[in-house]
Design an enzyme around this catalytic site. Sequence first.
Site, short mmCIF file in Angstrom:
data_model
loop_
_atom_site.label_atom_id
_atom_site.label_comp_id
_atom_site.label_asym_id
_atom_site.label_seq_id
_atom_site.Cartn_x
_atom_site.Cartn_y
_atom_site.Cartn_z
N HIS A 48 -4.35 -2.10 3.96
CA HIS A 48 -4.45 -3.23 3.04
C HIS A 48 -5.90 -3.59 2.84
O HIS A 48 -6.70 -3.49 3.77
CB HIS A 48 -3.69 -4.45 3.61
CG HIS A 48 -3.37 -5.46 2.57
ND1 HIS A 48 -4.25 -6.43 2.20
CD2 HIS A 48 -2.27 -5.62 1.80
CE1 HIS A 48 -3.70 -7.16 1.24
NE2 HIS A 48 -2.49 -6.69 0.98
N ASP A 95 5.24 -3.65 2.43
CA ASP A 95 6.10 -2.65 1.80
C ASP A 95 6.68 -1.63 2.77
O ASP A 95 7.58 -0.88 2.41
CB ASP A 95 5.33 -1.90 0.70
CG ASP A 95 4.96 -2.82 -0.44
OD1 ASP A 95 5.83 -3.59 -0.85
OD2 ASP A 95 3.81 -2.75 -0.92
N1 CMC Z 1 -3.02 6.41 4.78
C1 CMC Z 1 -4.10 7.12 5.17
N2 CMC Z 1 -5.38 6.71 5.05
C2 CMC Z 1 -5.56 5.50 4.48
C3 CMC Z 1 -4.51 4.71 4.04
C4 CMC Z 1 -3.18 5.19 4.20
N3 CMC Z 1 -2.14 4.48 3.81
N4 CMC Z 1 -4.99 3.57 3.51
C5 CMC Z 1 -6.33 3.64 3.60
N5 CMC Z 1 -6.68 4.81 4.19
C6 CMC Z 1 -8.04 5.25 4.54
C7 CMC Z 1 -8.77 5.79 3.32
O1 CMC Z 1 -8.58 7.17 3.17
C8 CMC Z 1 -10.20 5.42 3.62
O2 CMC Z 1 -10.66 6.32 4.57
P1 CMC Z 1 -12.25 6.72 4.64
O3 CMC Z 1 -12.99 5.43 4.75
O4 CMC Z 1 -12.35 7.59 5.87
O5 CMC Z 1 -12.54 7.47 3.36
C9 CMC Z 1 -10.06 4.06 4.33
O6 CMC Z 1 -8.76 4.07 4.94
C10 CMC Z 1 -10.19 2.86 3.41
O7 CMC Z 1 -9.27 3.05 2.35
P2 CMC Z 1 -9.51 2.47 0.91
O8 CMC Z 1 -8.62 3.16 -0.06
O9 CMC Z 1 -10.98 2.45 0.60
O10 CMC Z 1 -9.04 0.96 1.14
P3 CMC Z 1 -8.67 -0.05 0.01
O11 CMC Z 1 -8.85 -1.40 0.58
O12 CMC Z 1 -9.38 0.27 -1.25
O13 CMC Z 1 -7.11 0.27 -0.27
C11 CMC Z 1 -4.76 0.28 -0.13
C12 CMC Z 1 -6.05 -0.47 0.20
C13 CMC Z 1 -3.58 -0.64 0.11
C14 CMC Z 1 -4.75 0.68 -1.62
C15 CMC Z 1 -4.66 1.55 0.76
O14 CMC Z 1 -4.62 1.18 2.12
C16 CMC Z 1 -3.45 2.43 0.42
O15 CMC Z 1 -3.54 3.26 -0.49
N6 CMC Z 1 -2.28 2.23 1.12
C17 CMC Z 1 -1.08 2.94 0.80
C18 CMC Z 1 -0.39 2.26 -0.37
C19 CMC Z 1 0.26 0.95 0.03
O16 CMC Z 1 0.95 0.86 1.03
N7 CMC Z 1 0.07 -0.08 -0.82
C20 CMC Z 1 0.67 -1.39 -0.62
C21 CMC Z 1 -0.33 -2.45 -0.31
S1 CMC Z 1 0.45 -3.99 0.24
C22 CMC Z 1 1.32 -4.55 -1.12
C23 CMC Z 1 0.45 -5.21 -2.09
O17 CMC Z 1 0.23 -6.43 -1.95
O18 CMC Z 1 -0.05 -4.55 -3.00
#
Ligand code: CMC
Length: 429
Positions: A307, A364
């Site tokens: 998140h 989720d």
């Molecule tokens: N599985 C594997 N690696 C992950 C995941 C995951 N679910 N989420 C983040 N990472 C890693 C990502 O690869 C990155 O690694 P590095 O720094 O080594 O390159 C690091 O963690 C930071 O990730 P980010 O994408 O820069 O983080 P963000 O804050 O931009 O994204 C997120 C947040 C929710 C989009 C992401 O965690 C994700 O894609 N999660 C899976 C989708 C999901 O469950 N979404 C629902 C969110 S909660 C409901 C809502 O309110 O939307």
Amino acid sequence: MGQKMTDSVTLTIDGKTYTFPVIIGTEGEKAIDITRLRQETGFITFDPGFGNTGSCSSSITFMNGEKGVLRYRGIPIEQLAEKSTFVETAYLLINGHLPSLEELNRNRVMLNDSSLVHEDMHIFFQNFPKASHPMGILSSMVNALRSFYPELKDEDNITKDFLNLISKVRTMAAMSYRFSKGEKIVYPRHDLTYCENFLNMMFDSPVRPYVLDEDIVRALNVFLILHGDHEQNCSTAAVRVVGSGRVNLYAAISAGIAALWGPLHGGANQAVIEMLTDIHKNGVSIDEVIKKAKDKNDPFRLMGFGHRVYKTYDPRAKIMKKMCDKVLSKISGPDPLLDIAKQLEEVALTDPYFVDHNLYPNVDFYSGIVLRAIGIPTNMFTVMFAIGRLPGWISQWKESMEDPNWKISRPRQIYTGLSEHDYVELKDR
Ligand code: CMC
């Protein structure tokens, strides 16, 4: 708005020092007020994804991502999930305080009075191709609502607009499900509560009348409360940005629904169940899934994990996980997908990659299992999220419209394209 303190920060560029005020929120959150940055320095800030950018001040929802805190209008989410109903929580979000009994009753009557959808709209529902995703249908139909229900203007009537939307979106969600199955729609009933009506409109049938179960009704209330608001997330930001052009309420909410659809946002609840089903069907081991999620050359992510704000366990996921056990034991019996989800969580929470990246289950991860148990089809999961988030979008839209400092949203950019060069005639190219 948080108090403006005498505290300030200084920024030195090419030996010249500039001073910017600091804003402190009621929970001690700090921001540097850079509204005069470009004017004074010629610089802009660069913050893709807005991870460090406060776009507004808001008195609706407070989150502390490090401690796993979520409060609506100051009330902890745990208390609302235990004691409130969705209709009461919606009132709280929109009006800023809990309703009195009289206010709640008036709200209930107004919700029931606006629960029908114009008969002329049925034709649209019937004519969407059968394979249409319900989120696409919902976003289009909410936008179309404006043509059927022109906005009301005065103070009292704006509340009617809000309740009209909350009531009709639920009716439309159930209608689109019935149409998708080629079944006759079930009309809302005045003797049923908001959640009871939704379940009845979804599942009642002349051959098998739907029997309401108070535990299912409660589970649905809790599900919707947990999704009520989440401050400046992707879809809420979309509602505020689109609304900032002073577009009508329905168009702004329709934009929010479209934004929520994405699998990285609200669409994650559908993506989680698809992922768990895939693991179950294909007999993929937990270790393989975790390995794939960590592989930087593989686009796969562990859906329902991670998140932008929470760097600890999402408080909504804690409540949802407990509810899975309760709902399954009462209603549908064991679900192999819940076992897989729990095993994935156990392994991920001790894996150095997930620990180092602060990746925990989000709302989720377990919500789809609750929805499955209630009988909601997978492609409707994100619609359920939208029904829950509606009071949040409405309250954020209302707050933005009433904000004396509100401006049209218009971010800047750093241009990285070609420098000026001359047009070349077609014959010379
Ligand atoms: N599985 C594997 N690696 C992950 C995941 C995951 N679910 N989420 C983040 N990472 C890693 C990502 O690869 C990155 O690694 P590095 O720094 O080594 O390159 C690091 O963690 C930071 O990730 P980010 O994408 O820069 O983080 P963000 O804050 O931009 O994204 C997120 C947040 C929710 C989009 C992401 O965690 C994700 O894609 N999660 C899976 C989708 C999901 O469950 N979404 C629902 C969110 S909660 C409901 C809502 O309110 O939307």
